[in-house]
Structure formats: structure tokens, C-alpha cells
Design a protein around this motif. Structure first.
Motif, short mmCIF file in Angstrom:
data_model
loop_
_atom_site.label_atom_id
_atom_site.label_comp_id
_atom_site.label_asym_id
_atom_site.label_seq_id
_atom_site.Cartn_x
_atom_site.Cartn_y
_atom_site.Cartn_z
N UNK A 1 0.83 -1.20 0.00
CA UNK A 1 0.00 0.00 0.00
C UNK A 1 0.87 1.25 0.00
N UNK A 2 0.56 2.16 -0.91
CA UNK A 2 1.20 3.46 -1.02
C UNK A 2 2.70 3.39 -1.28
N UNK A 3 3.22 2.28 -1.75
CA UNK A 3 4.64 2.18 -2.04
C UNK A 3 4.82 1.86 -3.52
N UNK A 4 5.54 2.72 -4.23
CA UNK A 4 5.81 2.47 -5.65
C UNK A 4 6.94 1.46 -5.76
N UNK A 5 6.76 0.43 -6.55
CA UNK A 5 7.78 -0.61 -6.67
C UNK A 5 8.30 -0.73 -8.10
N UNK B 1 0.91 -15.72 -20.94
CA UNK B 1 0.57 -15.60 -19.52
C UNK B 1 1.79 -15.20 -18.70
N UNK B 2 2.90 -15.91 -18.91
CA UNK B 2 4.08 -15.67 -18.09
C UNK B 2 4.76 -14.35 -18.44
N UNK B 3 4.69 -13.96 -19.71
CA UNK B 3 5.23 -12.65 -20.09
C UNK B 3 4.42 -11.53 -19.44
N UNK B 4 3.11 -11.70 -19.39
CA UNK B 4 2.25 -10.71 -18.73
C UNK B 4 2.59 -10.59 -17.26
N UNK B 5 2.90 -11.74 -16.62
CA UNK B 5 3.27 -11.71 -15.20
C UNK B 5 4.58 -10.98 -15.00
N UNK B 6 5.55 -11.26 -15.88
CA UNK B 6 6.85 -10.60 -15.77
C UNK B 6 6.73 -9.10 -15.98
N UNK B 7 5.88 -8.71 -16.93
CA UNK B 7 5.75 -7.30 -17.26
C UNK B 7 4.77 -6.56 -16.34
N UNK B 8 4.16 -7.29 -15.40
CA UNK B 8 3.32 -6.62 -14.41
C UNK B 8 1.96 -6.20 -14.93
N UNK B 9 1.40 -6.97 -15.86
CA UNK B 9 0.12 -6.59 -16.45
C UNK B 9 -1.00 -6.51 -15.42
N UNK B 10 -0.89 -7.28 -14.34
CA UNK B 10 -1.96 -7.32 -13.34
C UNK B 10 -1.59 -6.63 -12.03
N UNK B 11 -0.52 -5.84 -12.04
CA UNK B 11 -0.06 -5.21 -10.79
C UNK B 11 -1.16 -4.36 -10.14
N UNK B 12 -1.87 -3.57 -10.94
CA UNK B 12 -2.90 -2.70 -10.37
C UNK B 12 -3.99 -3.52 -9.69
N UNK B 13 -4.37 -4.62 -10.32
CA UNK B 13 -5.42 -5.45 -9.74
C UNK B 13 -4.94 -6.13 -8.46
N UNK B 14 -3.67 -6.56 -8.45
CA UNK B 14 -3.11 -7.17 -7.24
C UNK B 14 -3.05 -6.15 -6.10
N UNK B 15 -2.65 -4.94 -6.42
CA UNK B 15 -2.57 -3.91 -5.39
C UNK B 15 -3.95 -3.55 -4.86
N UNK B 16 -4.95 -3.49 -5.74
CA UNK B 16 -6.32 -3.23 -5.31
C UNK B 16 -6.80 -4.32 -4.36
N UNK C 1 -4.91 -6.22 -2.50
CA UNK C 1 -4.13 -6.07 -1.27
C UNK C 1 -4.75 -5.00 -0.37
N UNK C 2 -5.07 -3.85 -0.94
CA UNK C 2 -5.63 -2.75 -0.15
C UNK C 2 -7.02 -3.10 0.39
N UNK C 3 -7.81 -3.78 -0.45
CA UNK C 3 -9.16 -4.17 -0.03
C UNK C 3 -9.09 -5.16 1.13
N UNK C 4 -8.17 -6.11 1.06
CA UNK C 4 -8.03 -7.09 2.13
C UNK C 4 -7.49 -6.47 3.41
#
Length: 401
Positions: free
Chosen positions: A250-254, A375-390, A392-395
Motif C-alpha cells: 500500500x502506497x509504495x511504488x515498486x 501468460x508468463x510474459x504478462x506476469x513478468x511485465x506486471x500486467x496485473x499489478x494494479x489489480x493485485x494492489x487493489x 491487497x488494499x481491499x483485504x
């Protein structure tokens, strides 16, 4: 004179083969029983423990159901000598690449072993018209200088950031020139490259029955196709294939990224500030993950987070409702598996959502890609980072009830 009974020899050889097959199957099942790997789809498995946690592989079986081959879904390039374009300081799950136990600080060695020992240049974009060769004034191709292979189409101001520059950038970023290189490799025909180093700090998710230890890495990922930036991320997994996963703090740019322009990688101070490379950063991550691991949640709480991430309108079509139901079913299955290891907690919910996005969510591959590499290239490139962070914050809001 030695007389060989071919029937007896065949029977003995067959028995040895069957014994070997049973031994492989027994070792594989033992890892499943110990919770080290789990099935995530038809003949597809995910590693749950160790350095290669999060890696995905496929098991091929014969008509009798016996294991014939374990196929690593690594998505890595092959070099001219048919070896995999990967250097690593210790073996990965897939057992591929050139390994130097304990690693090396020598850039030249890593460049050679990883296949990154080439430069990228730009050449004019030419086309044939009315029997004459013409040049497109504002368009160029990026080209590998070792093979002449075209990597992408770029504009006039594009400046290639060379593979060697990625190593120097990481050295300057951490202020040390004796760093040990953890991994380096190629993806998509050299269009994508990655380099990583390990940080000295470790992060412990300290909750009863868990004590997960996460080792942070800094990874550079460079794009030579003109479709991506030069970027640096802080990640808990060393990149040894296209599967990786980033912190969702949360609130940390990575992530720090910059376009391919002259002097792009000179902005070390900005990169340090954006990445938040400090002990406090990792302490925050550990504290938040531990809070999630100590928070029990009901299945209804989990479903509410899922609904927030993938909302379903009241007037949604039958197809969208079916897709929603299938997604929820997959997430519930992964959540059940995670709860067996860490309890029915918000931490298990986060792991389930992350696992679904990385390894189960449908991917539409480009024409030159398989679905797994997409799939794995998308993971490496962070395609779902925003959704993961959302997620994380919701939980995290559930930890403060």
C-alpha cells in the motif's frame, strides 16, 4: 561365448523402466502430499515452496497415466547451441540454463552465459515503391547486431538501451560494483531481457503456522521492440523464467520506468526515490502481510473482494454471468488449497487472487505466442499489478474491523 536370452533381457529392461516410472511418480506424489506443489488445471502444476514458488509446469502422461515428462513453462529463448538463454546463481525448478553456484560478479561472464552479449542498433525503415527503394523518414527498425534479426519498429528519437547498460544501472542503483548477479535471460527472441540482483534484507511474514521468508530482488527489464520501456522493479522472486510476482504494498511504488531516450539511465536518484529502496519499505511489506495472515475471514468476505475486482452488472449477459461463475469457481478452489497451508485468512485470499491472475486467468496470446508464454510474459511485465494492489488494499481493510 556369451548367450543372451533376448526375451529375458527385454523383460528385465522393461521391469527397470517400470520401476523408474513408479519412482518418478512416487517422488512427484510425495511433493504433492507435502504441499510443495499443487494442481491448478489439467496436467498443470504450481510450485508452492522454495526459491521457485510460483513457477508453473506441465506434466505429460502416457495412456496408462504414468508420468513421461515434466515440461517447464519457462517462456525463455533458446540460443544457437540449443541451450536456454538463462544465467542463474542456483538452479531453478525447470533445471534449465547455465548455473554458476553462488553466482558471479563478472558482467562479461553473465552476458555470455545468458545470451545477452549482443547490442541493438536502429536502421532505416525501407519500402519498395514503383521499382524504387524508399525510406520512411520517421520510422526505424531495432535490429540485433549479432544475428541481424529485427526486433521492432521505433520512431526517430528512439535510443536503444543496451543490455550491458542494465548491469551498470543496477550497480549504480545500489552503489556497489561487486554485486552478485542472481539471474539474466532473454524472452521473445531477444525483444525482452531481464537481469536481477539479490538484496541483503529478508522479509518474514510472521504469523502462527506460516513464517514465510521472502527474499527481495531488484530486477531490470528492458524492451527492444519499441513497445515497452526500460524498467526496474522490486520483486520477491528472482526472474528465472517469465513467471514472477511483485510486491503489492500500500502506497509504495515498486516500479520505475523510463522511455528509450539519450541519457535515460542516468536518472539514478529518481529511480532510488521511486522504488523506495529502504529497510522501512520492506518492514512495511512484512507488517502488512503478517496482518493479513493474522486476520480470519469468511468465504463471504472473500467473495466480496472478488466481486469488487470483477464487478458483475445486474443486466450482464448470460456469457458474462457464466464467465463470472467460472472465475469464482476457480478462485474458490485456489482459496481452499491456500487455506490448508495458512488457514482461512486474508493472506490466503491474497495468495489465491495472485495465483489466479498469474496462472489461471484466460490470456489471449499474440499470433507469435503460445497462451503459456503470453501468460508468463504478462506476469513478468506486471500486467496485473494494479489489480493485485487493489486486492491487497481491499483485504487490508478487513484487518481493521
Amino acid at each position: 561365448m556369451t548367450i543372451t536370452d533376448l526375451n529375458t533381457a527385454f523383460a528385465e529392461e522393461k521391469a527397470r523402466q517400470l520401476d523408474a516410472a513408479r519412482a518418478v511418480a512416487a517422488r512427484f506424489q510425495a511433493r504433492v502430499d507435502r504441499g510443495e506443489i499443487r494442481m491448478i488445471g489439467l496436467n498443470r502444476y504450481e510450485v508452492l515452496t522454495g526459491w521457485d514458488r510460483g513457477e508453473v509446469f506441465t506434466v505429460s502422461r502416457n495412456t496408462q497415466g504414468q508420468i513421461e515428462q515434466i515440461i517447464a513453462n519457462h517462456g525463455l529463448d533458446e540460443r544457437a547451441d540449443d541451450t536456454i538463454a538463462l544465467y542463474a546463481s542456483s538452479p531453478a525448478w525447470h533445471g534449465l540454463g547455465q548455473i554458476i553456484p553462488g553466482g558471479t560478479s563478472d558482467i562479461e561472464t553473465v552476458l555470455k552465459l545468458s545470451g545477452l552479449n549482443f547490442n541493438v542498433t536502429t536502421v532505416p525503415a525501407l519500402y519498395q515503391w514503383d521499382g524504387k527503394l524508399r525510406q520512411h523518414a520517421d520510422q526505424y527498425h531495432t535490429v540485433r547486431t549479432d544475428t541481424g534479426d529485427a526486433l521492432g519498429v521505433v520512431g526517430r528519437k528512439y535510443q536503444p538501451i543496451q543490455n550491458r547498460t542494465g548491469f551498470h544501472f543496477l550497480q549504480e542503483l545500489v552503489g556497489r560494483f561487486d554485486v552478485v548477479w542472481e539471474s539474466a535471460g532473454l524472452l521473445r527472441g531477444g525483444k525482452r531481457v531481464f537481469i536481477s540482483i539479490r538484496l541483503p534484507e529478508t522479509v518474514t511474514v510472521d504469523a502462527p503456522g506460516i513464517a514465510d521468508i521472502v527474499v527481495p530482488y531488484i530486477a531490470v527489464m528492458n524492451d527492444h521492440s519499441g513497445k515497452g520501456q526500460f524498467q526496474c522493479v522490486v520483486t520477491p522472486w528472482r526472474p528465472v523464467c517469465a513467471n514472477t510476482e511483485r510486491f503489492a504494498v500500500r502506497d509504495a511504488a515498486t516500479r520505475w520506468a523510463i522511455r528509450h531516450t539519450a541519457g535515460a539511465t542516468d536518472q539514478i536518484k529518481e529511480a532510488r526515490r521511486t522504488l523506495g529502496l529502504s529497510i522501512e519499505y520492506f518492514k512495511q511489506f512484512a507488517d502488512e502481510e503478517t496482518a493479513l495472515a493474522r486476520t480470519d475471514i469468511a468465504i463471504a468476505d472473500f467473495h466480496k473482494v472478488v466481486a469488487d475486482l470483477w464487478p458483475l452488472d445486474d443486466d450482464a449477459s448470460d456469457k458474462k454471468r457464466t464467465n463470472f461463475a467460472n472465475r469464482l469457481s476457480s478462485l474458490d478452489e485456489i482459496f481452499r488449497t491456500e487455506t490448508e497451508r495458512v488457514g482461512r485468512t486474508a493472506y490466503a485470499a491474497e495468495r489465491a487472487i495472485t495465483g489466479y491472475l498469474d496462472h489461471v486467468a484466460p490470456r489471449r496470446p499474440a499470433q507469435t505466442m503460445t497462451e503459456e508464454i503470453a501468460r508468463t510474459t504478462a506476469a513478468l511485465e506486471g500486467a496485473d499489478d494494479d489489480q493485485k494492489t487493489t486486492a491487497h488494499r481491499r483485504l487490508l481493510t478487513l484487518t481493521r474491523r
